[in-house]
Design a protein around this motif. Structure first.
Motif, short mmCIF file in Angstrom:
data_model
loop_
_atom_site.label_atom_id
_atom_site.label_comp_id
_atom_site.label_asym_id
_atom_site.label_seq_id
_atom_site.Cartn_x
_atom_site.Cartn_y
_atom_site.Cartn_z
N MET A 1 30.77 64.37 19.34
CA MET A 1 29.76 63.37 19.59
C MET A 1 30.02 62.70 20.94
O MET A 1 31.15 62.47 21.33
CB MET A 1 29.77 62.32 18.49
N GLU A 3 28.60 59.32 23.37
CA GLU A 3 27.82 58.08 23.38
C GLU A 3 27.87 57.43 24.75
O GLU A 3 28.87 57.56 25.47
CB GLU A 3 28.36 57.07 22.36
N GLU A 106 24.66 64.02 18.97
CA GLU A 106 25.45 64.21 17.76
C GLU A 106 25.16 65.58 17.15
O GLU A 106 24.10 66.14 17.36
CB GLU A 106 25.08 63.16 16.71
#
Length: 149
Positions: A1, A3, A106
């Motif tokens: 993932m 971010e 994701e």
């Protein structure tokens, strides 16, 4: 993932900022990359829509985590992963609002998409956020440009 998150503080209330989110037809006024946004129904949890960036085909998304006046998230399926864009408005102690935009890639195929998608997100997200902050500071409530708070 993966971010990525940025914030901007503005001297207006959440009530002034929120319509610039919930009236999706206005997104192109504060995000230069957006050509058009359409929703199948009113702005609410679970509603599907399409986002068209300039020079590109429409991309489907779904609204999730919608709390009126506070936050919403868009989720877009991509092969092997999902793009998530979260938007949050937080009251500041001395007045005003902190606007937070967070992007995430994701899912099982995220690692392969990060090199392709992350650079454009990292370039575009801060610009759109700054533009939103300037827009709400200068124009006030969407549909009522003279209302500042």
């Amino acid at each position: 993932m993966w971010e990525y998150e940025r914030t901007e503080d503005v001297e207006v209330s959440r009530a002034v900022v929120w319509p610039w989110y919930s009236q999706v037809g206005l997104w192109a006024r504060w995000d230069d990359e957006v050509h058009e946004v359409e929703l199948d129904e009113l702005f609410a949890e679970g509603v599907a829509g399409r986002l068209t960036l300039k020079g590109q085909e429409p991309v489907p998304f779904r609204l999730t985590d919608v709390e009126e006046g506070v936050c919403f998230t868009t989720r877009t399926p991509v092969p092997g992963a999902e793009l998530r864009f979260a938007h949050r408005l937080t009251d500041l102690p001395g007045g005003g609002t902190r606007i937070t935009h967070q992007a995430a890639i994701e899912g099982p195929g995220a690692a392969g998409l990060v090199p392709v998608l992350a650079p454009s997100i990292e370039a575009g997200l801060p610009m759109a956020l700054r533009s939103l902050a300037r827009t709400v500071a200068h124009e006030g409530t969407a549909g009522s440009p003279d209302v500042k708070d």
